[in-house]
Design a protein around this motif. Structure first.
Motif, PDB file in Angstrom:
ATOM      1  N   GLN A 285      -6.970  39.742  31.751  1.00 44.17           N
ATOM      2  CA  GLN A 285      -8.041  39.543  32.926  1.00 44.17           C
ATOM      3  C   GLN A 285      -8.641  40.577  33.536  1.00 44.17           C
ATOM      4  N   ARG A 286      -7.606  41.762  33.634  1.00 42.26           N
ATOM      5  CA  ARG A 286      -8.313  42.922  34.218  1.00 42.26           C
ATOM      6  C   ARG A 286      -8.862  43.951  33.331  1.00 42.26           C
ATOM      7  N   HIS A 287      -8.104  44.109  32.123  1.00 42.22           N
ATOM      8  CA  HIS A 287      -8.497  45.109  31.092  1.00 42.22           C
ATOM      9  C   HIS A 287      -9.187  44.701  29.881  1.00 42.22           C
ATOM     10  N   GLY A 288      -9.267  43.346  29.908  1.00 39.73           N
ATOM     11  CA  GLY A 288      -9.754  42.526  28.779  1.00 39.73           C
ATOM     12  C   GLY A 288      -9.363  42.898  27.407  1.00 39.73           C
ATOM     13  N   ILE A 289      -8.122  42.856  27.583  1.00 42.97           N
ATOM     14  CA  ILE A 289      -7.396  43.330  25.974  1.00 42.97           C
ATOM     15  C   ILE A 289      -6.206  41.988  25.710  1.00 42.97           C
ATOM     16  N   GLN A 290      -6.406  41.316  24.858  1.00 45.84           N
ATOM     17  CA  GLN A 290      -5.568  40.406  24.213  1.00 45.84           C
ATOM     18  C   GLN A 290      -4.499  40.818  23.280  1.00 45.84           C
ATOM     19  N   GLN A 291      -3.163  40.735  23.728  1.00 42.43           N
ATOM     20  CA  GLN A 291      -2.067  40.990  22.832  1.00 42.43           C
ATOM     21  C   GLN A 291      -0.767  40.206  22.985  1.00 42.43           C
ATOM     22  N   ALA A 292       0.161  40.182  22.251  1.00 39.56           N
ATOM     23  CA  ALA A 292       1.253  39.300  22.072  1.00 39.56           C
ATOM     24  C   ALA A 292       2.254  39.977  23.116  1.00 39.56           C
ATOM     25  N   GLU A 293       2.554  41.077  23.255  1.00 40.62           N
ATOM     26  CA  GLU A 293       3.537  41.856  23.842  1.00 40.62           C
ATOM     27  C   GLU A 293       3.094  42.839  24.836  1.00 40.62           C
ATOM     28  N   PRO A 294       3.738  42.868  26.078  1.00 42.66           N
ATOM     29  CA  PRO A 294       3.211  43.801  27.158  1.00 42.66           C
ATOM     30  C   PRO A 294       3.637  45.242  26.915  1.00 42.66           C
ATOM     31  N   PHE A 295       3.133  45.929  25.906  1.00 48.40           N
ATOM     32  CA  PHE A 295       3.230  47.351  25.741  1.00 48.40           C
ATOM     33  C   PHE A 295       2.043  48.036  25.880  1.00 48.40           C
ATOM     34  N   ILE A 296       1.897  49.366  25.959  1.00 47.61           N
ATOM     35  CA  ILE A 296       0.819  50.276  25.854  1.00 47.61           C
ATOM     36  C   ILE A 296       1.147  51.535  24.949  1.00 47.61           C
ATOM     37  N   LYS A 297      -0.325  51.695  24.547  1.00 48.26           N
ATOM     38  CA  LYS A 297      -0.146  53.033  23.696  1.00 48.26           C
ATOM     39  C   LYS A 297      -0.575  54.193  24.424  1.00 48.26           C
ATOM     40  N   PRO A 298       0.108  55.163  24.887  1.00 52.77           N
ATOM     41  CA  PRO A 298      -0.013  56.047  26.078  1.00 52.77           C
ATOM     42  C   PRO A 298      -1.112  56.933  25.574  1.00 52.77           C
TER      43      PRO A 298
ATOM     44  N   ASN B  83       9.383  66.490  37.280  1.00 47.88           N
ATOM     45  CA  ASN B  83       8.018  66.077  36.609  1.00 47.88           C
ATOM     46  C   ASN B  83       7.633  66.921  35.751  1.00 47.88           C
ATOM     47  N   ILE B  84       7.798  67.998  35.563  1.00 46.77           N
ATOM     48  CA  ILE B  84       7.457  69.240  34.684  1.00 46.77           C
ATOM     49  C   ILE B  84       8.167  68.768  33.442  1.00 46.77           C
ATOM     50  N   GLN B  85       9.630  68.511  33.447  1.00 50.65           N
ATOM     51  CA  GLN B  85      10.350  68.305  32.188  1.00 50.65           C
ATOM     52  C   GLN B  85      10.244  67.055  31.707  1.00 50.65           C
ATOM     53  N   LEU B  86       9.772  65.913  32.708  1.00 48.79           N
ATOM     54  CA  LEU B  86       9.795  64.634  32.099  1.00 48.79           C
ATOM     55  C   LEU B  86       8.335  64.656  31.257  1.00 48.79           C
ATOM     56  N   ILE B  87       7.370  65.287  32.138  1.00 48.00           N
ATOM     57  CA  ILE B  87       5.825  65.400  31.202  1.00 48.00           C
ATOM     58  C   ILE B  87       6.178  66.043  29.816  1.00 48.00           C
ATOM     59  N   ARG B  88       6.718  66.968  29.787  1.00 45.30           N
ATOM     60  CA  ARG B  88       6.922  67.586  28.595  1.00 45.30           C
ATOM     61  C   ARG B  88       7.639  66.664  27.538  1.00 45.30           C
ATOM     62  N   TYR B  89       8.791  65.932  27.897  1.00 44.93           N
ATOM     63  CA  TYR B  89       9.545  64.881  27.141  1.00 44.93           C
ATOM     64  C   TYR B  89       8.616  63.932  26.779  1.00 44.93           C
ATOM     65  N   LEU B  90       7.791  63.325  27.749  1.00 45.29           N
ATOM     66  CA  LEU B  90       6.843  62.309  27.046  1.00 45.29           C
ATOM     67  C   LEU B  90       5.578  62.862  26.105  1.00 45.29           C
ATOM     68  N   LYS B  91       5.313  63.937  26.479  1.00 47.03           N
ATOM     69  CA  LYS B  91       4.093  64.535  25.535  1.00 47.03           C
ATOM     70  C   LYS B  91       4.865  64.723  24.261  1.00 47.03           C
ATOM     71  N   SER B  92       6.152  65.083  24.233  1.00 45.77           N
ATOM     72  CA  SER B  92       6.686  65.394  22.802  1.00 45.77           C
ATOM     73  C   SER B  92       7.242  64.205  22.138  1.00 45.77           C
ATOM     74  N   HIS B  93       7.189  63.037  22.717  1.00 48.13           N
ATOM     75  CA  HIS B  93       7.443  61.801  22.243  1.00 48.13           C
ATOM     76  C   HIS B  93       6.165  61.037  21.998  1.00 48.13           C
ATOM     77  N   TYR B  94       5.087  61.160  22.540  1.00 45.20           N
ATOM     78  CA  TYR B  94       3.901  60.343  22.327  1.00 45.20           C
ATOM     79  C   TYR B  94       2.618  61.291  22.269  1.00 45.20           C
ATOM     80  N   LYS B  95       2.596  61.722  20.884  1.00 47.05           N
ATOM     81  CA  LYS B  95       1.418  62.575  20.476  1.00 47.05           C
ATOM     82  C   LYS B  95       0.143  62.297  21.186  1.00 47.05           C
ATOM     83  N   ASP B  96      -0.226  61.074  21.387  1.00 46.84           N
ATOM     84  CA  ASP B  96      -1.705  60.790  21.647  1.00 46.84           C
ATOM     85  C   ASP B  96      -2.097  61.004  23.241  1.00 46.84           C
TER      86      ASP B  96
END
Length: 229
Positions: free
Chosen positions: A55-68, A158-171
């Motif tokens: 309803q808010r993003h106009g995205i239909q999908q079966a599971e509540p996940f994101i592609k970050p 925050n710096i450490q966590l952002i580095r972790y997230l960027k290393s795991h989610y390349k997009d």
């Protein structure tokens, strides 16, 4: 609810590293850990999340996940971790009529950073969470306990966590403060079906964001479009 049950019943397809994660970020950053402290994610929250996506993003999908594609930093404006957890834990939004009109889904984020820098994970990293209008579908949120008094320990975490997230989610391409979210209106990333549904934000403060960005220059993460104008 035990985390193993939490994952097996609700998030089979969503990644979570375990009850305690230790990760080496870079030679300059010390190891850190993420402590899992899961909020309720029952069938009601799942369905409300899927409805929000549709309803808010106009995205239909079966599971509540994101592609970050983005990380959004926040502050809680709440002084303690326990009070923050109690706010995010229910599936349905308590009060806040200005948000209720858009959805009954409660606000939440995957990560909360306490005053001493301890990182708590409330949801698996790529679970859909309501925290940033127009960008929830692609943004991982990090909340910092406090207001305009965030600590050095929180900065480091925050710096450490952002580095972790960027290393795991390349997009992941973008790193912004919540106060910058409106700068994406009119860009391909912006997905909000109601152009009038906007709120004013100042978190986590320009000074905090500047410090974070300075320490993360090597990641070449983009900021808001306004920074390049």
């Amino acid at each position: 609810m035990k985390l193993s049950i939490f994952l097996s019943t609700t998030f089979r397809a969503l990644p979570l590293a375990g009850s305690l994660l230790v990760n080496s970020c870079t030679a300059q950053e010390s190891t850190f850990r993420i402590v899992d402290k899961p909020i309720v994610f029952d069938e009601e929250r799942k369905q409300l999340s899927l409805e929000y996506l549709a309803q808010r993003h106009g995205i239909q999908q079966a599971e509540p996940f994101i592609k970050p594609k983005m990380i959004v930093l926040h502050w809680t404006a709440i002084p303690t971790l326990d009070a923050t957890f109690d706010i995010f834990n229910p599936s349905v939004l308590p009060g806040r009529t200005e948000l209720q009109s858009a959805s009954r889904l409660n606000t939440s984020v995957p990560f909360v950073v306490d005053r001493d820098g301890t990182i708590f994970r409330l949801l698996p990293d790529t679970t859909f969470a309501r925290h940033c209008i127009g960008l929830n579908y692609c943004a991982i949120g990090i909340e910092n306990v406090g207001n305009n008094d965030l600590t050095e320990a929180q900065l480091k975490a925050n710096i450490q966590l952002i580095r972790y997230l960027k290393s795991h989610y390349k997009d992941i391409e973008y790193l912004i403060g919540h106060y910058e979210y409106k700068d994406f209106i009119g860009t391909p990333l912006w997905k909000e079906t109601d152009p009038n549904y906007l709120t004013g934000k100042t978190d986590p403060g320009k000074a905090f964001m500047q410090k974070v960005r300075t320490r993360l220059k090597d990641l070449n993460l983009k900021g808001s479009p306004a920074q390049t104008e």
